[in-house]
Design a protein around this motif. Structure first.
Motif, short mmCIF file in Angstrom:
data_model
loop_
_atom_site.label_atom_id
_atom_site.label_comp_id
_atom_site.label_asym_id
_atom_site.label_seq_id
_atom_site.Cartn_x
_atom_site.Cartn_y
_atom_site.Cartn_z
N SER A 285 31.51 72.01 14.48
CA SER A 285 31.69 71.73 13.19
C SER A 285 33.16 72.05 12.65
N THR A 293 33.65 69.54 5.83
CA THR A 293 33.07 69.67 7.08
C THR A 293 32.43 68.53 7.88
N HIS A 295 30.93 67.29 11.50
CA HIS A 295 30.22 67.25 12.81
C HIS A 295 30.52 66.53 13.86
#
Length: 348
Positions: A285, A293, A295
């Motif tokens: 992440s 953020t 992932h």
């Protein structure tokens, strides 16, 4: 060091000498040594949740175990309503040798989704060149998955503007309730101009949550592929392939895609790739330039028996803005509940 077996190397059709692969001295007889297998069926999906299914590296099914591939896509059709499946993502290495016989298996398997579920795909290195050797960017993908078959689909967005009749690079749009998504699918080791096009697509659809699928991005060590930093210490980086050398390194690895594409937009939430052996799993992440953020996940099951033992990854999007990751095999009717195969992500 994750486990790797001689079967892993041979099934993958690698030209790399076996002796050069680290960890080979620690051969594991049990491909499920670290698994926490739970018999199915899967628990019911949460109220209001929906699923995006992920099919990585089907190359060994196409080469010698087609029933596993057929069962995967048939199960997805059967579970469409129960699991609220909204899309299917294929992460490349559709075939192993880029031959008509193997593409016919892939076409038969994926066409089972037609009329039931939208599906999006990208080519892997084994889908390029004679014998899947990735010596150039010639591929039979467009023969068996032609744009004429997908252009009228309601989820079809478009293709790379300099190769408009090819599905090697494409984007797709789908919505679930008030959530809108754009899936951008890029070729193995995307060329710089393809990345330019992908940036334009991400910017055009900045109001949609963006998902990147490409064959080689994350490595099994939970880091992105990074040729400048690691070179061939990270095996199978796109920069190490003949097609890269033939094009004066006009390819992009994971770090380059992060720097030049993903991190530059506020709407990317996920990246997904296959390709990598060893345990075939990794995640990271990272914060984008705007502090969001993103992932990033590697998932690959081709090292399991029978071409991959039917394993797929299910992304269950919940109303609380989380995504539950579930790895499941319809051929074994099992879920893997280990920490690398069953976890939850919080979306930005």
């Amino acid at each position: 060091m994750p486990n790797i077996t001689r079967r892993t190397v041979l099934q993958a059709g690698l030209s790399l000498p076996i002796a050069t692969l680290p960890g080979l001295h620690a051969l594991a007889a049990d491909p499920y040594e670290d698994a926490k297998l739970q018999p199915g069926p899967l628990p019911d999906i949460a109220d209001g949740a929906f699923t995006v299914a992920v099919l990585p590296d089907t190359q060994n099914y196409c080469q010698g175990a087609p029933e596993g591939f057929y069962r995967q896509t048939q199960w997805l059709v059967e579970q469409k309503e129960k699991r609220n499946i909204q899309a299917v993502l294929h992460l490349g290495d559709i075939t192993n040798r880029n031959t008509p016989e193997q593409w016919e298996v892939a076409q038969k398997a994926m066409r089972r989704l037609d009329g039931h579920l939208p599906y999006f795909f990208v080519p892997g290195n084994h889908d390029y060149g004679k014998g899947g050797g990735a010596r150039d960017r010639t591929s039979r993908l467009d023969e068996y998955f032609p744009i004429s078959h997908y252009r009228e689909h309601p989820t079809f967005g478009g293709t790379y503007d300099r190769e408009p009749e090819s599905m090697l690079n494409s984007y797709h749009l789908f919505s679930v309730g008030d959530r809108k998504f754009v899936v951008i699918g890029l070729e193995f080791g995307p060329r710089k101009d393809v990345v330019r096009w992908a940036n334009e697509v991400a910017a055009k659809y900045k109001d949609r949550e963006a998902i990147l699928i490409t064959h080689a991005y994350m490595y099994y060590d939970d880091n992105r592929y990074d040729w400048k930093q690691h070179g061939d210490k990270q095996h199978w980086n796109p920069h190490s392939y003949p097609l890269a050398k033939a094009s004066n390194q006009d390819v992009s690895d994971g770090q380059e895609l992060w720097q030049n594409l993903v991190s530059q937009h506020e709407n990317f939430i996920l990246t997904l790739n296959g390709h990598v052996l060893f345990d075939g799993l990794g995640r990271l992440s990272s914060k984008s330039a705007q502090g969001k953020t993103v992932h990033q996940m590697l998932v690959n099951f081709q090292m399991k028996p029978k071409g991959g033992d039917g394993w797929m990854r299910l992304l269950e999007f919940h109303k609380d803005n989380t995504v539950q990751i579930v790895d499941y095999s319809p051929t074994r009717n099992e879920m893997n509940a280990s920490g690398q195969n069953h976890f939850t992500l919080e979306l930005a």
